[in-house]
Design a protein around this motif. Structure first.
Motif, short mmCIF file in Angstrom:
data_model
loop_
_atom_site.label_atom_id
_atom_site.label_comp_id
_atom_site.label_asym_id
_atom_site.label_seq_id
_atom_site.Cartn_x
_atom_site.Cartn_y
_atom_site.Cartn_z
N SER A 22 0.86 -1.19 0.00
CA SER A 22 0.00 0.00 0.00
C SER A 22 0.89 1.24 0.00
O SER A 22 1.91 1.28 0.70
CB SER A 22 -0.91 0.01 1.23
N ALA A 23 0.53 2.23 -0.78
CA ALA A 23 1.33 3.45 -0.88
C ALA A 23 0.41 4.63 -1.12
O ALA A 23 -0.72 4.49 -1.58
CB ALA A 23 2.34 3.33 -2.02
N GLY A 76 -9.02 0.26 -5.15
CA GLY A 76 -10.23 -0.56 -5.15
C GLY A 76 -10.36 -1.29 -6.47
O GLY A 76 -9.37 -1.71 -7.07
N ASP A 77 -11.58 -1.43 -6.93
CA ASP A 77 -11.82 -2.07 -8.23
C ASP A 77 -12.09 -1.03 -9.31
O ASP A 77 -12.26 -1.39 -10.48
CB ASP A 77 -13.04 -3.00 -8.13
N GLU A 78 -12.11 0.25 -8.92
CA GLU A 78 -12.53 1.29 -9.85
C GLU A 78 -11.41 1.83 -10.74
O GLU A 78 -11.65 2.22 -11.88
CB GLU A 78 -13.16 2.47 -9.09
N ILE A 79 -10.18 1.88 -10.19
CA ILE A 79 -9.08 2.51 -10.93
C ILE A 79 -7.91 1.54 -11.04
O ILE A 79 -7.41 1.04 -10.03
CB ILE A 79 -8.61 3.81 -10.25
N VAL A 80 -7.48 1.28 -12.27
CA VAL A 80 -6.35 0.37 -12.52
C VAL A 80 -5.32 1.11 -13.38
O VAL A 80 -5.63 1.55 -14.48
CB VAL A 80 -6.80 -0.91 -13.25
N SER A 104 -8.95 1.53 -19.72
CA SER A 104 -10.10 2.26 -20.26
C SER A 104 -11.33 2.07 -19.39
O SER A 104 -12.24 2.91 -19.40
CB SER A 104 -10.39 1.78 -21.68
N SER A 105 -11.36 1.00 -18.61
CA SER A 105 -12.51 0.73 -17.74
C SER A 105 -12.46 1.51 -16.43
O SER A 105 -13.43 1.52 -15.67
CB SER A 105 -12.59 -0.77 -17.43
N SER A 106 -11.32 2.18 -16.17
CA SER A 106 -11.19 2.93 -14.92
C SER A 106 -12.16 4.10 -14.88
O SER A 106 -12.35 4.80 -15.88
CB SER A 106 -9.76 3.45 -14.76
N SER A 107 -12.76 4.32 -13.71
CA SER A 107 -13.76 5.37 -13.57
C SER A 107 -13.14 6.77 -13.57
O SER A 107 -13.80 7.74 -13.91
CB SER A 107 -14.56 5.15 -12.28
N SER A 108 -11.86 6.86 -13.17
CA SER A 108 -11.17 8.15 -13.13
C SER A 108 -9.67 7.86 -13.02
O SER A 108 -9.24 6.75 -13.29
CB SER A 108 -11.66 9.00 -11.95
N ILE A 109 -8.88 8.84 -12.62
CA ILE A 109 -7.46 8.64 -12.40
C ILE A 109 -7.15 8.91 -10.94
O ILE A 109 -7.99 9.42 -10.19
CB ILE A 109 -6.61 9.55 -13.30
N GLU A 117 -2.84 0.36 -4.02
CA GLU A 117 -2.07 -0.86 -3.80
C GLU A 117 -1.19 -1.13 -5.01
O GLU A 117 -1.67 -1.12 -6.15
CB GLU A 117 -2.97 -2.07 -3.55
N GLN A 118 0.07 -1.39 -4.75
CA GLN A 118 1.02 -1.74 -5.80
C GLN A 118 1.18 -3.26 -5.85
O GLN A 118 1.28 -3.92 -4.82
CB GLN A 118 2.39 -1.12 -5.52
N SER A 119 1.22 -3.80 -7.06
CA SER A 119 1.46 -5.23 -7.26
C SER A 119 2.41 -5.39 -8.44
O SER A 119 2.12 -4.91 -9.53
CB SER A 119 0.15 -5.98 -7.56
N ILE A 120 3.54 -6.06 -8.22
CA ILE A 120 4.48 -6.25 -9.32
C ILE A 120 4.21 -7.58 -10.02
O ILE A 120 3.58 -8.49 -9.47
CB ILE A 120 5.95 -6.21 -8.83
#
Length: 253
Positions: A22-23, A76-80, A104-109, A117-120
């Motif tokens: 988490s950051a 969350g699930d909204e922004i990738v 493109s599915s992200s609701s915003s930035i 959350e960071q995931s490598i």
């Protein structure tokens, strides 16, 4: 949207097996708004890309001949946000820039102050780690055999990219050394020796007869800079980067 000057905490230096973290977002900048020096770091950048700065990161920047980590940052699930390259900021000392774009599915930035959350990409991290460690093993084998055999011998540089992994040495190495080098590499691998990482200041390099490896920032700034070992960790980040725990793991299963 502008970048702050805070250094990024390099979490991977403290736990190389940390694959999620988490950051807090400190800054997010559209690629076209970046300083020119930072645009040059990400040659594939387009108007759809961004550079994200976080307070800490598990993404290791490109450096030391090795590619950067890749992965995702999510809210969350909204922004990738898909991270395709990571580099050290060319303008703000000590900052890490995560280059990429939002799905493109992200609701915003992201917004400054967001907790994400960071995931490598673990599979790529492990591949790069094996190639990087293999480069050090090869370099050690060649130096052990040839340092006193070839006039002016030295290790020059290495690439740990999957499609161009290689080590470059100074001096003419004849073909007769190919088999002895391979045997020495196999010997090191068979011993399954642990890979240990240490952090040195300038005096440590000199005490061990490795003045030639003193990082450039010390050479440029001189001893009056007063750098501590903690600061030196950032300076020699490529040394303690992504290395596997035991040499035997460099051999493909």
């Amino acid at each position: 949207m502008g970048s702050t000057a805070a250094r990024t905490f390099l979490a991977f230096h403290h736990n190389a097996k940390l694959y999620k973290l988490s950051a807090v977002v400190l800054a997010i900048t559209p690629f076209p708004a970046l300083a020119e020096a930072n645009k040059l770091l990400f040659k594939k950048g387009t108007d759809d890309d961004f550079a994200v700065v976080t307070g800490q990161t598990i993404f290791h920047p490109q450096g030391g001949g090795q590619p950067s980590d890749e992965g995702v940052m999510t809210k969350g699930d909204e922004i990738v946000f898909r991270v395709s390259m990571v580099r050290m900021d060319a303008v703000n000392d000590g900052q890490v820039l995560h280059f990429g774009r939002f799905d493109s599915s992200s609701s915003s930035i992201f917004q400054d102050g967001d907790t994400i959350e960071q995931s490598i990409d673990v599979e790529k991290r492990l591949l790069y780690s094996r190639l990087h460690t293999a480069g050090h093993v090869l370099g050690a084998a060649v130096r052990h055999l040839l340092e006193k055999e070839i006039p002016g011998f030295d290790e020059l540089k290495a690439s740990h990219f999957p499609d161009s992994a290689a080590c470059e040495f100074q001096g003419s190495i004849e073909g007769k050394w190919k088999e002895p080098i391979q045997q020495k590499v196999d010997e090191y691998v068979d011993k399954a020796m642990p890979v240990e990482v240490d952090f040195w200041d300038e005096d440590d390099f000199r005490k061990n007869g490795l003045e030639r490896l003193i990082p450039d920032p010390w050479r440029r700034r001189g001893r009056s800079s007063g750098w501590s070992k903690l600061q030196a960790r950032r300076c020699i980040r490529a040394v303690g980067r992504m290395l596997i725990p035991r040499i035997c793991v460099v051999r493909p299963r």
